[in-house]
Design an enzyme around this catalytic site. Structure first.
Site, PDB file in Angstrom:
ATOM      1  N   CYS A  91      12.849 -11.236  14.831  1.00 48.29           N
ATOM      2  CA  CYS A  91      14.089 -11.801  15.374  1.00 48.29           C
ATOM      3  C   CYS A  91      13.705 -12.935  16.318  1.00 48.29           C
ATOM      4  O   CYS A  91      12.745 -13.652  16.067  1.00 48.29           O
ATOM      5  CB  CYS A  91      14.924 -10.717  16.056  1.00 48.29           C
ATOM      6  SG  CYS A  91      14.129  -9.939  17.476  1.00 48.29           S
ATOM      7  N   ARG A  92      14.419 -13.082  17.409  1.00 45.64           N
ATOM      8  CA  ARG A  92      14.087 -14.130  18.376  1.00 45.64           C
ATOM      9  C   ARG A  92      13.011 -13.672  19.344  1.00 45.64           C
ATOM     10  O   ARG A  92      12.006 -14.331  19.546  1.00 45.64           O
ATOM     11  CB  ARG A  92      15.327 -14.581  19.157  1.00 45.64           C
ATOM     12  CG  ARG A  92      15.043 -15.750  20.103  1.00 45.64           C
ATOM     13  CD  ARG A  92      16.233 -16.116  20.964  1.00 45.64           C
ATOM     14  NE  ARG A  92      16.667 -15.033  21.818  1.00 45.64           N
ATOM     15  CZ  ARG A  92      16.108 -14.699  22.979  1.00 45.64           C
ATOM     16  NH1 ARG A  92      15.072 -15.372  23.424  1.00 45.64           N
ATOM     17  NH2 ARG A  92      16.566 -13.697  23.694  1.00 45.64           N
TER      18      ARG A  92
END
Length: 127
Positions: A91-92
């Protein structure tokens, strides 16, 4: 006798309390270096679990988007047709990828590897 009961109780707590990911539905957390090595040497599905706008702003080459909030049996099956496929999840920053990895494992996927977030990914990305 009291000592034996206390000792057995303590042992039982240690065995059950420190198990970590011992259930059938688990995933493995790996380094970004290990993930890159897997990408380069074997057939994997790279799963980006961020939102569409984040994906559009830059993602790992060949990554497939499946936002964490949309993961269910049907959406996962469209992206990962085989439950034993090797899936690398990011993800981030690494929070949503852990949630997504656990959700996939709960759905019966068996080769899930979570490697954190793209914000520390030192390798190639694409728009």
């Amino acid at each position: 006798m009291k000592r034996i009961v206390i000792l057995l109780s303590s042992l039982l707590l240690l065995l059950t309390g420190c198990g970590g990911n011992t259930s059938d539905s688990s995933y493995e957390q790996i380094t970004q270096e290990a993930a890159k090595e897997m990408m380069d040497t074997q057939e994997v599905i790279i799963l980006d679990v961020r939102e569409q706008d984040e994906y559009d702003s830059g993602h790992i080459p060949s990554a497939v988007l499946l936002p964490v909030g949309m993961i269910d049996e049907d959406t996962a099956a469209k992206v990962i047709p085989e439950k034993d496929s090797t899936v690398l999840v990011y993800c981030r920053s690494g929070n949503r990828s852990k949630t997504a990895s656990a959700a996939l494992a709960d759905l019966g996927y068996t080769n899930i590897y979570e490697f954190g977030g793209i914000n520390t990914w030192p390798y190639e990305t694409e728009p």
